[in-house]
Design a protein around this motif. Sequence first.
Motif, PDB file in Angstrom:
ATOM      1  N   ALA A 109      19.301  -2.880  58.895  1.00 43.14           N
ATOM      2  CA  ALA A 109      20.611  -2.209  58.796  1.00 43.14           C
ATOM      3  C   ALA A 109      21.692  -3.066  59.432  1.00 43.14           C
ATOM      4  O   ALA A 109      22.826  -3.166  58.926  1.00 43.14           O
ATOM      5  CB  ALA A 109      20.541  -0.835  59.460  1.00 43.14           C
ATOM      6  N   GLU A 110      21.364  -3.676  60.565  1.00 39.24           N
ATOM      7  CA  GLU A 110      22.330  -4.536  61.256  1.00 39.24           C
ATOM      8  C   GLU A 110      22.664  -5.773  60.399  1.00 39.24           C
ATOM      9  O   GLU A 110      23.820  -6.207  60.336  1.00 39.24           O
ATOM     10  CB  GLU A 110      21.764  -4.949  62.620  1.00 39.24           C
ATOM     11  N   ALA A 111      21.641  -6.330  59.784  1.00 39.85           N
ATOM     12  CA  ALA A 111      21.875  -7.497  58.916  1.00 39.85           C
ATOM     13  C   ALA A 111      22.739  -7.105  57.712  1.00 39.85           C
ATOM     14  O   ALA A 111      23.653  -7.845  57.316  1.00 39.85           O
ATOM     15  CB  ALA A 111      20.526  -8.039  58.432  1.00 39.85           C
ATOM     16  N   ASN A 112      22.478  -5.921  57.182  1.00 39.04           N
ATOM     17  CA  ASN A 112      23.243  -5.429  56.045  1.00 39.04           C
ATOM     18  C   ASN A 112      24.692  -5.159  56.436  1.00 39.04           C
ATOM     19  O   ASN A 112      25.635  -5.498  55.704  1.00 39.04           O
ATOM     20  CB  ASN A 112      22.600  -4.169  55.496  1.00 39.04           C
ATOM     21  N   ALA A 113      24.869  -4.552  57.640  1.00 39.07           N
ATOM     22  CA  ALA A 113      26.228  -4.250  58.125  1.00 39.07           C
ATOM     23  C   ALA A 113      27.013  -5.531  58.351  1.00 39.07           C
ATOM     24  O   ALA A 113      28.217  -5.625  58.052  1.00 39.07           O
ATOM     25  CB  ALA A 113      26.146  -3.436  59.415  1.00 39.07           C
ATOM     26  N   LYS A 114      26.308  -6.536  58.889  1.00 46.36           N
ATOM     27  CA  LYS A 114      26.943  -7.825  59.137  1.00 46.36           C
ATOM     28  C   LYS A 114      27.371  -8.489  57.834  1.00 46.36           C
ATOM     29  O   LYS A 114      28.443  -9.072  57.722  1.00 46.36           O
ATOM     30  CB  LYS A 114      25.975  -8.727  59.900  1.00 46.36           C
ATOM     31  N   LYS A 127      32.386  -0.655  54.986  1.00 51.69           N
ATOM     32  CA  LYS A 127      32.007  -1.441  56.147  1.00 51.69           C
ATOM     33  C   LYS A 127      31.694  -0.532  57.344  1.00 51.69           C
ATOM     34  O   LYS A 127      30.719  -0.756  58.087  1.00 51.69           O
ATOM     35  CB  LYS A 127      33.111  -2.428  56.519  1.00 51.69           C
ATOM     36  N   ASP A 128      32.550   0.484  57.538  1.00 49.84           N
ATOM     37  CA  ASP A 128      32.342   1.426  58.649  1.00 49.84           C
ATOM     38  C   ASP A 128      31.023   2.197  58.468  1.00 49.84           C
ATOM     39  O   ASP A 128      30.283   2.445  59.425  1.00 49.84           O
ATOM     40  CB  ASP A 128      33.515   2.424  58.735  1.00 49.84           C
ATOM     41  N   ALA A 129      30.750   2.578  57.237  1.00 48.00           N
ATOM     42  CA  ALA A 129      29.521   3.330  56.948  1.00 48.00           C
ATOM     43  C   ALA A 129      28.291   2.474  57.241  1.00 48.00           C
ATOM     44  O   ALA A 129      27.288   2.937  57.826  1.00 48.00           O
ATOM     45  CB  ALA A 129      29.507   3.783  55.489  1.00 48.00           C
ATOM     46  N   ALA A 130      28.370   1.187  56.887  1.00 47.49           N
ATOM     47  CA  ALA A 130      27.242   0.277  57.129  1.00 47.49           C
ATOM     48  C   ALA A 130      27.048   0.067  58.630  1.00 47.49           C
ATOM     49  O   ALA A 130      25.910   0.024  59.141  1.00 47.49           O
ATOM     50  CB  ALA A 130      27.471  -1.049  56.433  1.00 47.49           C
ATOM     51  N   ALA A 131      28.175  -0.066  59.347  1.00 43.97           N
ATOM     52  CA  ALA A 131      28.105  -0.265  60.800  1.00 43.97           C
ATOM     53  C   ALA A 131      27.508   0.959  61.486  1.00 43.97           C
ATOM     54  O   ALA A 131      26.691   0.856  62.409  1.00 43.97           O
ATOM     55  CB  ALA A 131      29.486  -0.551  61.357  1.00 43.97           C
ATOM     56  N   LYS A 132      27.941   2.156  61.001  1.00 48.83           N
ATOM     57  CA  LYS A 132      27.436   3.399  61.589  1.00 48.83           C
ATOM     58  C   LYS A 132      25.931   3.544  61.323  1.00 48.83           C
ATOM     59  O   LYS A 132      25.156   3.938  62.190  1.00 48.83           O
ATOM     60  CB  LYS A 132      28.180   4.599  61.018  1.00 48.83           C
ATOM     61  N   ALA A 133      25.519   3.182  60.122  1.00 47.50           N
ATOM     62  CA  ALA A 133      24.097   3.288  59.754  1.00 47.50           C
ATOM     63  C   ALA A 133      23.270   2.358  60.634  1.00 47.50           C
ATOM     64  O   ALA A 133      22.170   2.718  61.120  1.00 47.50           O
ATOM     65  CB  ALA A 133      23.890   2.936  58.285  1.00 47.50           C
ATOM     66  N   ALA A 134      23.816   1.158  60.861  1.00 45.37           N
ATOM     67  CA  ALA A 134      23.106   0.194  61.715  1.00 45.37           C
ATOM     68  C   ALA A 134      23.010   0.716  63.145  1.00 45.37           C
ATOM     69  O   ALA A 134      21.966   0.603  63.814  1.00 45.37           O
ATOM     70  CB  ALA A 134      23.811  -1.151  61.684  1.00 45.37           C
TER      71      ALA A 134
END
Length: 275
Positions: A109-114, A127-134
């Motif tokens: 998830a962190e790699a995806n958010a990055k 981007k915010d959704a990906a960061a929150k998921a990570a």
Amino acid sequence: ETTDKAGKAAVTKAATAKANATKVAAALTTATKDATTKRTVATTAKKAYETAIAQKQKPAETKLATAKKATTDAATAKANADKALTTVKTATATVQKAFDAADKAAKDAEANAKKIAGDPKKKKEEKDAAAKAAADKRKVADTAKAKLTQEQAKEKTAQTAATTATIKLTQAQAAQKTAANALTTANAEVLKVKTTSDNAEKAAKTSETVAAKAKTDDTKAKADVVTADKAAVDTKKVADAAKVELDKAKTAEVTADKAGLKPHKEMKGHSQSIL
């Protein structure tokens, strides 16, 4: 003359009886002393045997019984510790698996958010959704990590307990072996003392039997002396009485000679006075 011989024979018999009684009395004294000495030895040996049982065998038996119980308890404790360790290891493995999965998910998830954060084409909401998921997945992974740390601490404690239980069991088994050897030694010593006691008792009883016979012989010998002495006295009385009668006859003969008379003499079937 016959009476005199009988008297001498009676006196000789009485003297023999007294000599025999003296000899038998000496034998009784010796036998009694020997019996007393051997009974003392037997009593001392028996006391030594009883002391060996009380001070060596019984304590050794008690120590071995205690050691056996300690070994049984230690074996039970080890079995329980091993079982607890197995349970904790299973729990740790489960939690480890959960953490590994959560950590991988968080990293993905962190790699995806990055990746999304670095893509200018992606919208802020995405981007915010990906960061929150990570962040959420990392939180789950951190919780799993804390749980794993707890389980690893439990496993370490359980491992220490199992190791300690194993050491205690080894020590208990060694102590039991020592106690068993001590009992074997004590039993050998007691058996040796018992043999000595049994032999001493046998010797004492044999000596007491000899002394008892000597006592019987002594009683008989004394009775024989009394009987022989009485026979000698009675024979002397008879001899004395016979002597008195003989003396009377001699006196009568002397008196007759003085009176000019002589005893009748048998001649040719007729009794005549010889003048």
